[in-house]
Design a protein around this motif. Structure first.
Motif, PDB file in Angstrom:
ATOM      1  N   GLY A   6       6.687  92.493  97.261  1.00  0.00           N
ATOM      2  CA  GLY A   6       7.725  91.966  96.568  1.00  0.00           C
ATOM      3  C   GLY A   6       8.713  93.037  95.995  1.00  0.00           C
ATOM      4  N   ARG A   7       8.430  94.323  95.853  1.00  0.00           N
ATOM      5  CA  ARG A   7       9.117  95.172  95.164  1.00  0.00           C
ATOM      6  C   ARG A   7      10.196  95.725  95.878  1.00  0.00           C
ATOM      7  N   PHE A   8      10.239  95.781  97.186  1.00  0.00           N
ATOM      8  CA  PHE A   8      10.935  96.269  98.181  1.00  0.00           C
ATOM      9  C   PHE A   8      11.762  95.508  99.261  1.00  0.00           C
ATOM     10  N   VAL A   9      13.064  95.651  99.603  1.00  0.00           N
ATOM     11  CA  VAL A   9      13.574  94.873 100.596  1.00  0.00           C
ATOM     12  C   VAL A   9      14.166  95.556 101.534  1.00  0.00           C
ATOM     13  N   ALA A  10      13.733  95.450 103.065  1.00  0.00           N
ATOM     14  CA  ALA A  10      14.266  96.260 103.927  1.00  0.00           C
ATOM     15  C   ALA A  10      15.311  95.469 104.520  1.00  0.00           C
ATOM     16  N   VAL A  11      16.347  96.103 105.153  1.00  0.00           N
ATOM     17  CA  VAL A  11      17.563  95.460 105.721  1.00  0.00           C
ATOM     18  C   VAL A  11      18.166  96.486 106.614  1.00  0.00           C
ATOM     19  N   ALA A  12      18.874  96.006 107.691  1.00  0.00           N
ATOM     20  CA  ALA A  12      19.634  96.734 108.552  1.00  0.00           C
ATOM     21  C   ALA A  12      21.256  96.831 107.888  1.00  0.00           C
ATOM     22  N   ILE A  23      18.171 101.270 109.377  1.00  0.00           N
ATOM     23  CA  ILE A  23      17.400 100.663 108.615  1.00  0.00           C
ATOM     24  C   ILE A  23      17.020 101.345 107.249  1.00  0.00           C
ATOM     25  N   ARG A  24      17.281 100.538 106.111  1.00  0.00           N
ATOM     26  CA  ARG A  24      17.476 100.835 104.620  1.00  0.00           C
ATOM     27  C   ARG A  24      16.137 100.050 103.896  1.00  0.00           C
ATOM     28  N   VAL A  25      15.499 100.802 102.997  1.00  0.00           N
ATOM     29  CA  VAL A  25      14.889 100.019 102.203  1.00  0.00           C
ATOM     30  C   VAL A  25      15.199 100.062 100.695  1.00  0.00           C
ATOM     31  N   TYR A  26      15.355  98.901  99.808  1.00  0.00           N
ATOM     32  CA  TYR A  26      16.091  98.964  98.634  1.00  0.00           C
ATOM     33  C   TYR A  26      14.860  98.720  97.670  1.00  0.00           C
ATOM     34  N   ASP A  27      14.764  99.477  96.769  1.00  0.00           N
ATOM     35  CA  ASP A  27      13.353  99.384  95.427  1.00  0.00           C
ATOM     36  C   ASP A  27      14.275  98.409  94.397  1.00  0.00           C
ATOM     37  N   LEU A  28      13.721  97.182  94.362  1.00  0.00           N
ATOM     38  CA  LEU A  28      14.465  96.234  93.456  1.00  0.00           C
ATOM     39  C   LEU A  28      14.181  96.472  91.976  1.00  0.00           C
ATOM     40  N   THR A  29      13.121  97.345  91.880  1.00  0.00           N
ATOM     41  CA  THR A  29      12.474  97.862  90.405  1.00  0.00           C
ATOM     42  C   THR A  29      13.429  98.677  89.781  1.00  0.00           C
ATOM     43  N   ARG A  30      13.816  99.706  90.543  1.00  0.00           N
ATOM     44  CA  ARG A  30      14.583 100.941  90.303  1.00  0.00           C
ATOM     45  C   ARG A  30      16.011 100.925  90.518  1.00  0.00           C
ATOM     46  N   VAL A  32      17.444 101.696  93.501  1.00  0.00           N
ATOM     47  CA  VAL A  32      17.833 102.409  94.365  1.00  0.00           C
ATOM     48  C   VAL A  32      17.384 102.366  95.883  1.00  0.00           C
ATOM     49  N   SER A  33      17.956 103.053  96.725  1.00  0.00           N
ATOM     50  CA  SER A  33      17.620 102.977  97.991  1.00  0.00           C
ATOM     51  C   SER A  33      17.462 104.010  99.145  1.00  0.00           C
ATOM     52  N   ALA A  34      16.872 104.002 100.116  1.00  0.00           N
ATOM     53  CA  ALA A  34      16.728 105.106 101.079  1.00  0.00           C
ATOM     54  C   ALA A  34      16.729 104.655 102.258  1.00  0.00           C
ATOM     55  N   ALA A  69       7.417 103.358 105.637  1.00  0.00           N
ATOM     56  CA  ALA A  69       8.369 102.968 104.653  1.00  0.00           C
ATOM     57  C   ALA A  69       8.812 104.054 103.681  1.00  0.00           C
ATOM     58  N   ASP A  70       8.191 104.889 103.798  1.00  0.00           N
ATOM     59  CA  ASP A  70       8.549 105.921 102.374  1.00  0.00           C
ATOM     60  C   ASP A  70       9.256 107.107 103.022  1.00  0.00           C
ATOM     61  N   GLY A  71       9.647 106.914 104.517  1.00  0.00           N
ATOM     62  CA  GLY A  71      10.409 108.131 105.060  1.00  0.00           C
ATOM     63  C   GLY A  71       9.671 109.282 105.521  1.00  0.00           C
ATOM     64  N   SER A  72       8.365 109.217 105.341  1.00  0.00           N
ATOM     65  CA  SER A  72       7.780 110.540 105.571  1.00  0.00           C
ATOM     66  C   SER A  72       7.512 111.045 107.048  1.00  0.00           C
ATOM     67  N   ALA A  73       7.864 110.321 107.899  1.00  0.00           N
ATOM     68  CA  ALA A  73       7.932 110.731 109.372  1.00  0.00           C
ATOM     69  C   ALA A  73       8.966 109.978 110.318  1.00  0.00           C
TER      70      ALA A  73
END
Length: 252
Positions: A6-12, A23-30, A32-34, A69-73
Motif C-alpha cells: 500500500g505504500r506505492f502506486v503504479a500508473v501509466a 510507467i511511473r511509480v509514486y511513493d505515497l509516503t515520501r 516522490v515518483s520514479a 519496481a525500483d528501476g534497477s533493470a
C-alpha cells in the motif's frame, strides 16, 4: 494500482501530455515518483505479489513486459503475439491474462516458473484471491449485459460460485481474501463477504456511488489498499458526461 504493502502506486503517466505513456511509480509516503519506462505505448501497470516487479502492456496490447519496481533493470518481454491483456499475479507466480480466440475473450494462465501457459476458459477481468486458491472473473466471455462475476476454484474441483448478476464488473479481493468488491452497471461499488475455506458467498451490499470513468471491458478502474482505501479513476464531481456537444457554430 497499489503495491501489495500500500505504500506505492503504479500508473501509466502521460508526462508530456502528448498521448505517450510511461510507467511511473509514486511513493505515497515520501511524495516522490520514479519513471520505470520510456514514454510510448505503455498501459495497465500491475504489481507482482511480492511488490518487486511491475507488469504492463505495450505495442497496442500485443506485448506484455515486466520491469523491476525500483528501476534497477530494463523491461523484460514476457509474452508477445495477438491481443494480450494482463489481469493479475498470484502469490505463487501465476499471471492471469486474456486473449481473443474466434472473437471470444479467453482467460489464460502464465507460469513464471517454467513459462508455460494453460487455458482457463471464457472470461475477462480475472483476479486471484490472496491465498491463490480462488480466481474471480466475469464469466460468459464478459459480454456486456451478459455474464456476471463468478469465483472458481483455481486448483482442485473447479467449483464455481456466482457473485453478481449480469453486468457486474471489475471484481477485486480484499487483502485478507474475505470480501469481494465489484461495480454494478449504474457504477455503485458493491461488497460481498466470502469464506475462502468453504467457498461460500454472502449477500451483496452497497458501499458507495462512484463516478468511475469506465465500467465493463475497459480494464480495472480502481484498486483497494490493505487498509481499505480505494484508488479510483473517476470523473471530477459535477461532470455529468464525458462528451460535450457544440451546435450552431459558424466557420470564421
Amino acid at each position: 494500482s497499489f503495491s501489495p504493502d500500500g505504500r506505492f502506486v503504479a500508473v501509466a503517466s502521460d508526462d508530456a501530455r502528448n498521448g505517450k505513456f510511461a510507467i511511473r511509480v509514486y511513493d505515497l509516503t515520501r511524495g516522490v515518483s520514479a519513471r520505470l519506462t520510456e514514454s510510448g505505448d505503455n498501459y495497465g501497470p500491475k504489481w507482482s505479489s511480492d511488490g518487486k516487479r511491475v507488469t504492463y502492456a505495450a505495442n497496442g496490447f500485443t506485448s506484455l513486459y515486466e520491469v523491476p519496481a525500483d528501476g534497477s533493470a530494463q523491461p523484460k518481454l514476457l509474452r508477445k503475439g495477438g491481443f494480450l491483456v494482463h489481469w493479475h499475479w498470484s502469490r505463487d507466480g501465476h499471471l492471469a491474462f486474456g486473449t481473443l480466440k474466434d472473437g471470444l475473450p479467453i482467460l489464460e494462465i502464465y507460469s513464471d516458473k517454467d513459462g508455460s501457459v494453460k487455458q482457463l476458459g471464457p472470461g475477462v477481468e480475472a483476479q486471484f484471491s490472496p491465498d491463490g486458491k480462488w480466481i474471480a472473473y466475469i464469466g460468459q466471455g464478459g459480454a456486456v449485459g451478459g455474464g456476471g462475476i463468478e469465483v472458481q476454484s483455481f486448483e482442485g474441483s473447479g467449483k464455481r460460485i456466482p457473485i453478481s448478476g449480469p453486468g457486474g464488473a471489475q471484481p477485486r479481493w480484499s487483502r485478507d481474501g474475505r470480501r469481494l468488491f465489484y461495480l454494478t452497471p449504474d457504477r455503485k461499488m458493491m461488497a460481498v463477504d466470502f469464506d475462502p475455506t468453504t467457498g461460500t458467498a454472502g449477500l451483496a451490499t452497497i458501499l458507495f456511488q462512484t463516478r468511475i470513468a469506465a465500467l465493463n471491458l475497459s480494464g480495472f478502474q480502481y484498486d483497494v489498499a490493505a487498509d481499505g482505501r480505494f484508488l479510483i479513476y473517476a470523473f471530477p464531481a459535477g461532470d455529468s458526461s464525458p462528451l460535450t456537444v457544440i451546435s450552431g457554430w459558424k466557420r470564421q
